[in-house]
Design an enzyme around this catalytic site. Structure first.
Site, PDB file in Angstrom:
ATOM      1  N   ASP A   1       0.790  -0.997   0.183  1.00  0.00           N
ATOM      2  CA  ASP A   1      -0.074   0.133  -0.070  1.00  0.00           C
ATOM      3  C   ASP A   1       0.870   1.215  -0.134  1.00  0.00           C
ATOM      4  O   ASP A   1       2.013   1.146   0.307  1.00  0.00           O
ATOM      5  CB  ASP A   1      -0.810  -0.001   1.289  1.00  0.00           C
ATOM      6  CG  ASP A   1      -1.920   1.141   1.503  1.00  0.00           C
ATOM      7  OD1 ASP A   1      -2.691   1.555   0.266  1.00  0.00           O
ATOM      8  OD2 ASP A   1      -2.344   1.554   2.399  1.00  0.00           O
ATOM      9  N   SER A   2       0.297   2.304  -0.163  1.00  0.00           N
ATOM     10  CA  SER A   2       1.181   3.407  -0.107  1.00  0.00           C
ATOM     11  C   SER A   2       1.626   3.911   1.257  1.00  0.00           C
ATOM     12  O   SER A   2       2.413   4.634   1.773  1.00  0.00           O
ATOM     13  CB  SER A   2       0.187   4.818  -0.733  1.00  0.00           C
ATOM     14  OG  SER A   2      -0.940   5.291   0.207  1.00  0.00           O
TER      15      SER A   2
ATOM     16  N   CYS B   1      -3.930  -0.974  -2.201  1.00  0.00           N
ATOM     17  CA  CYS B   1      -3.889   0.618  -2.387  1.00  0.00           C
ATOM     18  C   CYS B   1      -4.917   0.867  -3.595  1.00  0.00           C
ATOM     19  O   CYS B   1      -4.583   0.203  -4.996  1.00  0.00           O
ATOM     20  CB  CYS B   1      -2.897   1.305  -2.816  1.00  0.00           C
ATOM     21  SG  CYS B   1      -2.748   2.806  -3.046  1.00  0.00           S
TER      22      CYS B   1
ATOM     23  N   GLU C   1      -2.639   9.018   8.110  1.00  0.00           N
ATOM     24  CA  GLU C   1      -1.165   8.569   7.855  1.00  0.00           C
ATOM     25  C   GLU C   1      -0.686   8.891   9.314  1.00  0.00           C
ATOM     26  O   GLU C   1       0.274   8.097   9.867  1.00  0.00           O
ATOM     27  CB  GLU C   1      -0.456   8.778   6.556  1.00  0.00           C
ATOM     28  CG  GLU C   1       0.917   8.033   6.636  1.00  0.00           C
ATOM     29  CD  GLU C   1       0.804   6.431   6.230  1.00  0.00           C
ATOM     30  OE1 GLU C   1       1.718   5.931   6.370  1.00  0.00           O
ATOM     31  OE2 GLU C   1      -0.192   6.109   5.749  1.00  0.00           O
TER      32      GLU C   1
ATOM     33  N   CYS D   1     -10.471   3.686  -0.695  1.00  0.00           N
ATOM     34  CA  CYS D   1      -9.133   3.944  -0.131  1.00  0.00           C
ATOM     35  C   CYS D   1      -9.039   3.157   1.107  1.00  0.00           C
ATOM     36  O   CYS D   1      -9.909   3.432   2.260  1.00  0.00           O
ATOM     37  CB  CYS D   1      -8.720   5.306  -0.105  1.00  0.00           C
ATOM     38  SG  CYS D   1      -7.185   5.852   0.569  1.00  0.00           S
TER      39      CYS D   1
ATOM     40  N   HIS E   1      -6.906   3.556   3.342  1.00  0.00           N
ATOM     41  CA  HIS E   1      -6.957   4.531   4.651  1.00  0.00           C
ATOM     42  C   HIS E   1      -8.038   4.855   5.313  1.00  0.00           C
ATOM     43  O   HIS E   1      -7.995   5.101   6.517  1.00  0.00           O
ATOM     44  CB  HIS E   1      -6.126   5.931   4.117  1.00  0.00           C
ATOM     45  CG  HIS E   1      -4.677   5.554   3.968  1.00  0.00           C
ATOM     46  ND1 HIS E   1      -3.902   4.810   2.804  1.00  0.00           N
ATOM     47  CD2 HIS E   1      -3.653   6.149   4.812  1.00  0.00           C
ATOM     48  CE1 HIS E   1      -2.598   5.055   3.067  1.00  0.00           C
ATOM     49  NE2 HIS E   1      -2.279   6.025   3.964  1.00  0.00           N
TER      50      HIS E   1
END
Length: 267
Positions: free
Chosen positions: A13-14, A76, A156, A184, A186
Site C-alpha cells: 500500500d502507499s 491501495c 497516515e 481507499c 486509509h
C-alpha cells in the site's frame, strides 16, 4: 521459483491503509506469513500521476516477488485503478495477484443498492476504474464519485477527530446515497466517524471481509492455503522511510509488539 503453501503473502500500500487488510488476513488465515510494504516516503499516491504510480508500484511488486511471496495483495485503490494491468502482465503467470477493488465490484453486496457513493482519492476517481467495473455487474446503479484528497495524509500521521469530522461534513454535506464504498484503505480507519455522520442510515460495505474471503478461496483452490502452523507464521513490515508514531502504534495494536520492521528504500 519454489513457492508453496508455506510461502508468505505479500501486501503493499502507499502507507498505513493496507494494515487493516493484513490484519483481516491474519484473522481468517492465522497460519499465513505476511510481508507488508508501505511506501511511506511517497504517500499519498492519490495525488500522484499515473506514470508515477505505475513505476513505483512495479518496483514494490518486484520486491515482494523476490521475497518469494506466493501471492501479492495490492491494498491501495489508487494503485489498483492505475497500475493493475501492468502488474498482472508481469506477474500473473508467476504468482497469484489480488486487489481490493475487483472482489467488491463483482460481489452481490451491491445489487440491492440504488445510489452508491465512491469515496476515493483523486487518482482513483480520475481513472474511472470503479465506475466502469461496477456498471459491468450492476448497470442499474446510480454512482456518485466523491474525491477526498486531504484525508489519506491526515490519517497516515494520526488524526484529530475535530479536523476529520469537519472534512467528512464538508465532503458529504450535499450527498444523498444509500450505500458508500470507502475506496481507499486509509479511509477504513474512519468507518465509525463516517457512520456517525450518516446516523447509520447509509450502508458501509465491509471491504476487508469481502476481499479476504476471496483471497482465502483462491489460495485454497490453488493448494496454496497454509493449513498448519510451521512456526514461521510471523509478520514482517517494510517501509520506504521512517514511519509515523501513529503507523507504529497501529502495527503494535493490530499485530502485537513482536514483529519485524525494516526500512527499505529503493526509490
Amino acid at each position: 521459483m519454489g513457492i508453496s503453501s508455506c510461502s508468505p503473502i505479500g501486501i503493499f500500500d502507499s502507507g498505513i491503509g493496507g494494515l487493516l487488510i493484513a490484519k483481516e488476513i491474519k484473522n481468517y488465515m492465522p497460519n499465513e506469513c505476511i510481508i507488508y510494504f508501505g511506501d511511506t516516503k511517497n504517500m499519498p499516491y492519490g495525488n500522484k500521476s499515473k506514470d508515477f504510480i505505475r513505476n513505483h508500484s512495479m518496483k514494490i511488486a518486484s520486491f515482494l516477488y523476490e521475497k518469494k511471496c506466493k501471492a501479492i495483495v495490492i491494498a491501495c485503490n489508487s494503485i489498483v485503478s492505475n497500475a493493475l494491468d501492468v502488474i498482472q502482465e508481469k506477474f500473473l503467470k508467476k504468482i497469484l495477484i489480488f486487489n481490493v477493488i475487483e472482489p467488491i465490484v463483482k460481489n452481490k453486496v451491491l445489487i440491492s443498492s440504488k445510489k452508491i457513493g465512491i469515496m476515493a482519492t483523486p487518482a482513483t476517481i480520475h481513472s474511472n476504474f470503479y465506475q466502469r467495473n461496477i456498471k459491468k455487474y450492476c448497470p442499474h446503479l446510480d454512482i456518485v464519485q466523491i474525491s477526498t484528497p486531504l484525508l489519506a495524509t491526515i490519517i497516515e500521521n494520526g488524526f484529530e477527530k475535530k479536523k476529520i469530522n469537519f472534512l467528512i461534513r464538508n465532503y458529504f454535506q450535499s450527498i444523498e446515497i444509500d450505500t458508500l464504498l470507502l475506496a481507499c484503505t486509509h479511509y477504513l480507519f474512519l468507518k465509525k466517524e463516517i457512520d456517525n455522520f450518516f446516523h447509520g442510515k447509509v450502508r458501509l460495505i465491509d471491504i476487508q471481509k469481502i476481499v479476504v474471503q476471496e483471497i482465502k478461496k483462491k489460495l485454497y483452490e490453488n493448494n496454496l492455503l497454509c493449513l498448519h502452523s510451521k512456526g514461521n507464521n510471523h509478520s514482517i513490515f517494510y517501509t520506504s522511510s521512517s514511519i509515523s508514531p501513529f503507523f507504529n502504534e497501529q502495527i503494535k495494536i493490530l499485530f502485537g509488539k513482536l514483529v519485524k520492521r525494516h526500512i527499505f528504500n529503493f526509490f
